[in-house]
Design a protein around this motif. Structure first.
Motif, PDB file in Angstrom:
ATOM      1  N   VAL A 164       0.853  -1.188   0.000  1.00 31.19           N
ATOM      2  CA  VAL A 164       0.000   0.000   0.000  1.00 31.19           C
ATOM      3  C   VAL A 164       0.891   1.241   0.000  1.00 31.19           C
ATOM      4  O   VAL A 164       2.003   1.204   0.558  1.00 31.19           O
ATOM      5  N   PRO A 165       0.481   2.351  -0.626  1.00 27.75           N
ATOM      6  CA  PRO A 165       1.304   3.571  -0.585  1.00 27.75           C
ATOM      7  C   PRO A 165       1.733   3.899   0.840  1.00 27.75           C
ATOM      8  O   PRO A 165       0.927   3.801   1.778  1.00 27.75           O
ATOM      9  N   PRO A 166       3.003   4.285   1.043  1.00 29.62           N
ATOM     10  CA  PRO A 166       3.522   4.481   2.406  1.00 29.62           C
ATOM     11  C   PRO A 166       2.882   5.638   3.157  1.00 29.62           C
ATOM     12  O   PRO A 166       2.913   5.664   4.386  1.00 29.62           O
ATOM     13  N   LEU A 167       2.320   6.598   2.442  1.00 23.70           N
ATOM     14  CA  LEU A 167       1.595   7.709   3.059  1.00 23.70           C
ATOM     15  C   LEU A 167       0.185   7.692   2.507  1.00 23.70           C
ATOM     16  O   LEU A 167      -0.021   7.876   1.304  1.00 23.70           O
ATOM     17  N   LEU A 168      -0.794   7.469   3.399  1.00 23.56           N
ATOM     18  CA  LEU A 168      -2.166   7.311   2.939  1.00 23.56           C
ATOM     19  C   LEU A 168      -3.107   7.852   4.000  1.00 23.56           C
ATOM     20  O   LEU A 168      -2.844   7.755   5.197  1.00 23.56           O
ATOM     21  N   SER A 169      -4.217   8.423   3.553  1.00 23.11           N
ATOM     22  CA  SER A 169      -5.246   8.906   4.472  1.00 23.11           C
ATOM     23  C   SER A 169      -6.603   8.652   3.838  1.00 23.11           C
ATOM     24  O   SER A 169      -6.727   8.460   2.634  1.00 23.11           O
TER      25      SER A 169
END
Length: 214
Positions: free
Chosen positions: A24-29
C-alpha cells in the motif's frame, strides 16, 4: 506500421501480466468502516497512515453492543507508545504499545483469488479494477482476504476471523495518497504538557483500537 504493431504487443503483454503482491502507498489517508459478524461492533473512522515514520492515527465514531462511542488514538510504533486523545477536554492518556509495526502489504506468499471490476466495465471511468488475495495472518493466527486496486495497490477491503467476533470486515473509501496535515501524526501540545500514563500492565495493540469494549 511496425512501431504500431510493437506498441500494441507491448500493451497486450502488460494487460496480460498476472497480478503480483504489492505494498500500500507508504503515506495514505482516508476513511474506513469496521463491522463484525456477530453485530457487536460497528465503527466509522478517519485514518492517517505513515509507513515511513511508523505512525497511525484513527478517529472513530461507532457502536459496541448497542452503545455509541467516540475514540481518537495516535500510535507511535517506533516510540512504543499510544496516545488516547480527548480533543474536547484537551487531555491525553499514554499507553505502552506492545505490537510491532506491520505495514499494509499483500504478503509475497499470498494467493490470488481473482481479478474483478467494481462497478461497470461498459465505459471509461465506470469501474475499478481490483485484485483479491488470501493468506495467513501474522503468526498463523488465522486467514485473511484482502482486496486492493490493480493500479496503486490502494486498499478496498479486508476480511479476517477472530474467535470473539467471528468475521471482521474493514472497508476503505475516500482514500488519498499522501497526508495533508502531518502534524496530526504528532501528539498535540496539551498531550506533552499534561499527559496521564496508564499502568504498565495495560498494554495496547492495534487490533484493540476496534475490538476494545467501550
Amino acid at each position: 506500421m511496425v512501431l504500431l504493431v510493437v506498441l500494441t504487443c507491448l500493451l497486450a503483454g502488460c494487460l496480460a501480466q498476472k497480478p503480483h503482491p504489492c505494498s500500500v502507498p507508504p503515506l495514505l489517508s482516508g476513511a474506513l468502516t469496521v463491522s463484525t459478524q456477530n453485530e457487536k461492533l460497528w465503527t466509522y473512522a478517519k485514518y492517517l497512515y505513515d509507513a515511513l515514520g511508523q505512525r497511525v492515527r484513527v478517529m472513530e465514531l461507532g457502536s459496541y453492543e448497542n452503545k455509541s462511542f467516540t475514540y481518537d488514538a495516535l500510535l507511535l510504533f517506533r516510540e512504543g507508545s499510544m496516545y488516547e486523545i480527548n480533543k474536547h477536554e484537551r487531555t491525553c492518556t499514554k499507553k505502552p504499545l506492545k505490537t510491532d509495526f506491520h505495514p499494509m502489504v499483500i504478503p509475497k506468499d499470498a494467493s490470488l483469488l481473482g481479478q474483478a471490476v467494481l462497478g461497470s466495465s461498459s465505459g471509461p471511468g465506470e469501474g475499478l479494477l481490483v485484485n483479491t488475495w488470501t493468506g495467513d495472518l501474522p503468526g498463523k493466527a488465522g486467514k485473511f482476504m484482502s482486496t486492493v486496486t490493480e493500479f496503486g495497490c490502494v486498499p478496498v477491503s479486508t476480511v479476517y476471523h477472530t474467535g470473539e467476533f467471528g468475521w471482521v470486515i474493514t472497508s476503505f473509501f475516500n482514500n488519498v495518497v499522501g497526508i495533508s496535515d502531518p502534524d496530526r501524526l504528532n501528539p498535540p501540545d496539551y498531550c506533552l504538557d499534561g499527559e496521564r500514563t496508564a499502568d504498565e500492565e495495560e498494554q495496547t495493540d492495534f487490533l484493540s483500537l476496534f475490538l476494545k469494549k467501550h
